[in-house]
Each structure stands twice: as structure tokens, then as C-alpha cells.
Design a protein around this motif. Structure first.
Motif, short mmCIF file in Angstrom:
data_model
loop_
_atom_site.label_atom_id
_atom_site.label_comp_id
_atom_site.label_asym_id
_atom_site.label_seq_id
_atom_site.Cartn_x
_atom_site.Cartn_y
_atom_site.Cartn_z
N GLN A 17 59.88 90.06 62.13
CA GLN A 17 59.67 90.93 61.05
C GLN A 17 61.28 91.42 60.43
OE1 GLN A 17 57.58 92.53 59.17
NE2 GLN A 17 59.20 93.16 57.89
N ALA A 18 62.56 90.75 62.16
CA ALA A 18 63.87 91.40 60.90
C ALA A 18 64.38 89.52 60.76
CB ALA A 18 64.76 90.95 62.79
N LEU A 19 63.93 88.42 60.92
CA LEU A 19 64.35 87.37 60.58
C LEU A 19 64.05 87.46 59.03
CD1 LEU A 19 62.88 85.22 63.12
CD2 LEU A 19 65.57 85.27 62.42
N HIS A 20 62.47 87.92 59.04
CA HIS A 20 61.72 87.54 56.95
C HIS A 20 62.75 88.63 56.92
CE1 HIS A 20 59.61 89.60 53.63
NE2 HIS A 20 58.55 88.56 54.03
N ASP A 21 63.23 89.97 56.91
CA ASP A 21 63.84 90.80 56.17
C ASP A 21 64.98 90.02 55.96
OD1 ASP A 21 62.01 92.40 56.27
OD2 ASP A 21 62.57 94.24 57.94
N ALA A 22 65.87 89.39 56.68
CA ALA A 22 67.25 88.98 56.36
C ALA A 22 66.99 87.81 55.82
CB ALA A 22 67.96 88.48 57.86
N GLY A 23 66.09 87.20 54.97
CA GLY A 23 65.62 87.07 54.00
C GLY A 23 66.09 85.08 54.75
N HIS A 24 65.49 85.03 55.87
CA HIS A 24 65.58 83.39 56.09
C HIS A 24 64.51 82.71 55.80
CE1 HIS A 24 68.93 83.42 59.06
NE2 HIS A 24 68.96 84.37 59.09
N GLU A 25 63.81 81.47 55.53
CA GLU A 25 62.71 80.88 54.69
C GLU A 25 61.87 80.46 56.05
OE1 GLU A 25 61.07 77.12 52.03
OE2 GLU A 25 62.92 76.99 53.02
N ILE A 26 60.97 81.50 56.28
CA ILE A 26 60.29 80.91 57.88
C ILE A 26 59.03 80.28 56.83
CG2 ILE A 26 58.67 82.12 59.57
CD1 ILE A 26 60.09 84.58 59.16
N VAL A 27 59.04 78.88 57.74
CA VAL A 27 57.97 78.00 56.94
C VAL A 27 56.76 77.68 57.66
CG1 VAL A 27 59.60 76.07 55.64
CG2 VAL A 27 58.86 75.95 58.18
N ALA A 28 56.52 78.56 58.94
CA ALA A 28 56.00 78.72 59.79
C ALA A 28 56.30 79.13 61.11
CB ALA A 28 54.89 77.18 60.33
N VAL A 29 54.84 79.76 61.46
CA VAL A 29 54.48 80.96 62.60
C VAL A 29 53.66 79.98 63.53
CG1 VAL A 29 53.62 82.70 63.78
CG2 VAL A 29 55.28 83.22 61.74
N TYR A 30 54.31 79.46 64.39
CA TYR A 30 53.17 79.42 65.84
C TYR A 30 52.75 79.89 66.83
CZ TYR A 30 53.57 74.15 64.68
OH TYR A 30 53.26 73.10 64.16
N THR A 31 51.96 80.53 67.24
CA THR A 31 51.24 81.44 68.18
C THR A 31 49.88 80.95 68.55
OG1 THR A 31 50.99 84.03 68.52
CG2 THR A 31 49.40 82.71 65.88
N GLN A 32 49.78 82.57 70.10
CA GLN A 32 48.65 81.64 70.84
C GLN A 32 47.10 81.63 69.36
OE1 GLN A 32 48.06 80.84 74.69
NE2 GLN A 32 49.99 79.61 73.95
N PRO A 33 46.24 81.02 70.36
CA PRO A 33 44.86 81.39 69.97
C PRO A 33 44.31 82.45 69.26
CG PRO A 33 45.02 79.12 70.81
CD PRO A 33 46.12 79.87 71.37
N PRO A 34 43.79 82.79 69.06
CA PRO A 34 42.75 83.95 68.83
C PRO A 34 41.83 84.31 70.57
CG PRO A 34 42.68 83.27 66.36
CD PRO A 34 43.65 82.12 67.04
N ARG A 35 41.74 85.26 70.73
CA ARG A 35 40.88 85.50 71.89
C ARG A 35 40.07 86.58 72.55
NH1 ARG A 35 45.81 82.20 73.93
NH2 ARG A 35 45.14 80.42 75.18
N PRO A 36 39.33 86.79 72.89
CA PRO A 36 38.55 87.79 73.30
C PRO A 36 39.56 88.67 73.82
CG PRO A 36 37.75 85.91 74.48
CD PRO A 36 38.81 85.39 73.54
N ALA A 37 39.52 90.25 73.45
CA ALA A 37 39.83 91.28 74.00
C ALA A 37 39.78 92.66 73.91
CB ALA A 37 41.37 91.51 72.49
#
Length: 305
Positions: A17-37
């Protein structure tokens, strides 16, 4: 800057959120796959995945990066200035570490080189450290061994829990990484002395050993709640989860460790005692000691193990 963000748990969300709010261009987010929870084991996206969706950022969630040449090519094709990594959960191969113009920067929840590894927040509370912090480092192949760009400290008090420290360091990490990208400080090698490692935790780490001092047991409860959680067992083997306790380090007693000393759930430790303040029986919910005792008997003299 043109950035890739890589993270998975709630800890990582403030930095995104901080990077987005600072005006940086976030071209992609990598994260772990959806899992049971949850109790229903429904398939759920990670906290970072949900945050990225809310911000309209494309999300990639490969199951593995090892020998994944297709993903390596896709990562390089993003032509990022830097990748920001915060508790992502997958090891980045060298080809990915080298792809962004400025490399990959890691937000690590400790004052490196203390507490390299998987559980720096819990380990710092458990060890009785008086401070923790966040280090922004240049990633390399070793485990949290890369040169440091900046770090900032925050105190650990006798009331600090893993939860409160997590939240403080999470916010601090977002502030620091934005500052680093604005200033691009010179990286410096980590000191060769003072290196400690924070192991990956298991549920068994949460078992209370009443032979330990009251102070050490209090730190274990504060460090390992809510996960993996701390617990003890009654004489008949019933497992009781402990949510919080009041430290009575100076309390004098002659009872064996693990003995219930009174009707307020004061428990004898190797030295001193603890008064359990939140406790949970099997199949129940976490409740205060007074409410718990209305439905579960733990009379004075009972031994916990």
C-alpha cells in the motif's frame, strides 16, 4: 519507479500500500497461490493477493519458481527497476534476483544479522530481546545474508507480543522501503559477528515447560500467540490452549512446577509463577480465566504438564 512486489501474508500488505501511495508503478504482484483456510477450508487468496486486486494490480501466483523457466522469462519481461520482497515464501533463483535493474530488495523483520530466517518476530520476543526492527537489504542467494541498505529499530517491552510487534514492524517496513527507493543509499555488508537464526516454528514449540522460569514462560506465551499457539495438558491429557498470562516472577512457592496454586489459575513455574488470563478448552473458544473456571474444574493442587 517500475516495481514488482512479492509478498504473501498480512505483514506485507502495508508495504504494498505504501509503495502504491508513493506513486510507484507496480507492474505485477507475486504471491503464494490461493489455499484452503478457516474451518470450512474454503480456497482463499492471500492477504497480498486481495490487496493487489483492490488496487487493480495484476497478480501472479506460481506454485514454484525452481526450474520454472517460463516464470523466469515472464519476470524478466516486466522490465522492472526493482523487485520488493516481503515475506513472499518462495526462494528466488539467481536469474530472478539479477533480472530487475536494481535487483531485489527484501523487507526483513529484524535488525540483521540478528534473526536471519523464518521466525524473526517470534524469536526476538522469545529470547527476551529489548529491541527489534526492520532491515531493508539487497537480496542474494544466501539466507538473509545480503548487504543492508537501511534499518530502523523499535523497542520490545514486557508487554510486547508477537502480534503487536508484527503490526509495528509491518508498518515500519512500508515506511522504510519507500524511503530507500527515494534515496537509494549505499549498501553495506552485514557484520560477521552477532549472527543468529530464527528457525521455522512448529506446533510443538508452543508446549509449555513449567520447569522454565515464569519470565521465560511468559515470553513463550507472548512470542508464540496466536501461532503456533501455546498449550499445556491436564493430568488426564486434556489439552488447554493459553492465550495470555500475567507474570508473577517474584511469587514465592514451594510447589512443584505446573501446580495450580489457587482458584485464580496461578501456576507454579520453575521460579516464580504465572496467572493464566486467557485459556481455551478443547472445542471451545478462548475465554478469560473466571469464565473458563465456571465450566472447567482446575482446583488447587492440580498438576499441569
Amino acid at each position: 519507479m517500475r516495481l514488482i512486489f512479492m509478498g504473501t501474508p498480512e505483514f506485507s500488505v502495508p508495504a504494498l500500500q505504501a509503495l502504491h501511495d508513493a506513486g510507484h508503478e507496480i507492474v505485477a504482484v507475486y504471491t503464494q497461490p490461493p489455499r484452503p483456510a478457516g474451518r470450512g477450508k474454503a480456497i482463499r487468496p492471500s492477504p497480498v493477493h486481495k490487496a493487489a486486486d483492490a488496487l487493480g494490480i495484476p497478480v501472479r501466483h506460481p506454485l514454484s519458481l525452481r526450474k520454472n523457466e517460463e516464470e523466469w522469462a515472464a519476470f524478466a519481461a516486466l522490465n522492472a527497476d526493482a523487485a520488493i520482497v516481503a515475506a513472499y515464501g518462495l526462494i528466488l533463483p539467481q536469474v530472478m534476483l539479477d533480472a530487475p535493474r536494481l535487483g531485489c530488495l527484501n523487507i526483513h523483520a529484524s535488525l540483521l544479522p540478528r534473526w536471519r530466517g523464518a521466525s524473526p518476530i517470534q524469536s526476538s520476543v522469545l529470547a527476551g530481546d529489548t529491541e527489534s526492527g526492520v532491515t531493508i537489504m539487497q537480496m542474494e542467494a544466501g539466507l538473509d545474508t545480503g548487504p543492508m541498505l537501511v534499518h530502523a529499530a523499535t523497542p520490545i517491552t514486557p508487554a510486547t507480543t508477537a502480534t503487536t510487534l508484527h503490526d509495528a514492524l509491518s508498518a515500519l517496513g512500508g515506511e522504510l522501503v519507500v524511503s530507500v527507493l527515494s534515496n537509494l543509499p549505499q549498501a553495506t555488508p552485514q557484520p560477521e559477528d552477532g549472527v543468529t537464526y530464527a528457525p521455522r516454528l512448529t506446533k510443538e514449540d508452543g508446549r509449555i515447560n513449567w520447569q522454565d522460569s515464569a519470565s521465560a514462560t511468559d515470553r513463550r506465551i507472548r512470542a508464540l500467540t496466536p501461532w503456533p499457539g501455546t498449550f499445556t495438558s491436564t493430568e488426564d491429557g486434556t489439552i488447554l490452549k493459553i492465550g495470555s498470562a500475567e507474570l508473577l516472577a517474584d511469587k514465592q512457592h514451594s510447589a512443584p512446577p505446573g501446580t495450580v496454586l489457587d482458584d485464580t489459575l496461578t501456576i507454579a513455574c520453575g521460579t516464580g509463577a504465572l496467572r493464566l488470563t486467557l485459556i481455551q478448552k478443547p472445542g471451545g473458544r478462548m475465554m478469560d480465566a473466571q469464565t473458563f473456571l465456571r465450566g472447567f474444574s482446575l482446583p488447587s493442587g492440580t498438576r499441569l504438564a
